[in-house]
Motif scaffolding. Structure first.
Motif: not given
Length: 322
Positions: A136-150
């Motif tokens: 959760d930390l990893t996916v959320s950090l990525v989504n907040a910094t470069e976006g994650y479409s899913s």
């Protein structure tokens, strides 16, 4: 702490820049990080990643590690010397450290800029176990910094994974008894898996069988099976095949076709059959190891009961100097 709060603070501190996420631990705690590292390698365009056993991280510090890096550390007891030392090294390089442990008095907390005391044991939700928190930390950090479409699909998966796991554990109760009765005398186990599930093939081998049962075992990547390891296959060799849901499932299916033809001692644990297909296809593969950990814990308990070998007994760990 709250994942969303930690992510928001890190993003603000780093000005939205994330150079990399590094995962550092030992043994079972390192296994809990495998899927997050896999997610980074599969889905992330900009930030780097690395999965390190702690002492190697201390001895060979990645050159890319800087003040825009996040280092996630995990130690169940919280006092693993190598992991604590890794936290010290990361902080000296200016990286942000996040520590996870079950021990509120852990030394690891002293080298963690942010910390999570996770749930453990019977009754604990898998959502609050280290593997899910780290993912959760990893996916959320990525989504907040470069976006994650899913990302929305991922959040949907997180809301139902406990239900999936609970149903799967009920589903395997009869078969784990059959498994333990049939294979309790085996002396060597080969554990096959692919994609994010390979981490738990490795974890089940080194922790559940070697550490907790003193049994010989090794993990084999399903994609590597046909490049050497399949030569050990015969009617007397025991295999446990983890069938993943997601993009690497064809690798596991290929191994199953071969084992069905040439082996007789095969236990198939299929994530799709156990309900992981209830999670959206775009993200279901990242939930494989969370499911497999809980289900294979049922397998190891049944095996331990039949062998009269308590899961907590040790010869060396915590008993002698090493």
């Amino acid at each position: 702490m709250d994942v969303n709060k930690v992510v928001a603070e890190i993003v603000k501190k780093n000005g939205g820049e994330l150079s990399g996420i590094y995962f550092v631990a030992c043994g079972g705690s390192l296994v809990d990080m495998y899927v997050a590292d896999y997610f980074m390698k599969a889905e992330v365009l900009k930030a780097g990643t690395g999965l390190y056993t702690a002492n190697e991280f201390v001895q060979v510090v990645p050159k890319r590690l800087d003040e825009h890096s996040v280092v996630i550390l995990c130690s169940h007891g919280g006092n693993t010397p190598e992991s604590v030392a890794a936290g010290e090294v990361a902080q000296k390089r200016g990286a942000i450290t996040i520590g996870l442990t079950h021990n509120k008095h852990a030394e690891l907390l002293k080298v963690s800029d942010y910390s999570f005391l996770y749930e453990w044991g019977d009754g604990a939700k898998v959502l609050n176990n280290p593997m899910a928190i780290i993912l959760d930390l990893t996916v959320s950090l990525v989504n907040a910094t470069e976006g994650y479409s899913s990302y929305d699909k991922f959040r949907e998966g997180m809301t139902i994974i406990d239900t999936v796991v609970d149903n799967a554990k009920k589903q395997v109760q009869d078969r784990i008894k059959v498994f333990a009765d049939k294979y309790q005398e085996e002396t060597m186990y080969y554990i096959l898996g692919s994609g994010p599930s390979y981490g738990h093939a490795y974890g089940f081998s080194i922790c559940s069988l070697m550490e907790m049962q003193w049994l010989d075992s090794t993990s084999v990547h399903s994609g590597e099976f046909f490049h050497g390891p399949f030569e050990v296959t015969d009617k007397d060799t025991m295999f446990i095949l983890l069938m993943s849901q997601g993009r690497t499932r064809p690798l596991d299916e290929r191994a199953k076709v071969f084992l069905d033809k040439y082996a007789e001692k095969v236990e198939v644990v299929d994530a799709k059959e156990l309900g992981l297909d209830l999670i959206p296809d775009e993200v279901s593969e990242f939930f494989n190891p969370i499911l497999f950990y809980s289900v294979l814990s049922e397998y190891r308990s049944a095996l331990a009961n039949n062998r009269n070998h308590d899961l907590d007994v040790r010869r060396y760990m915590g008993k002698v100097e090493y």
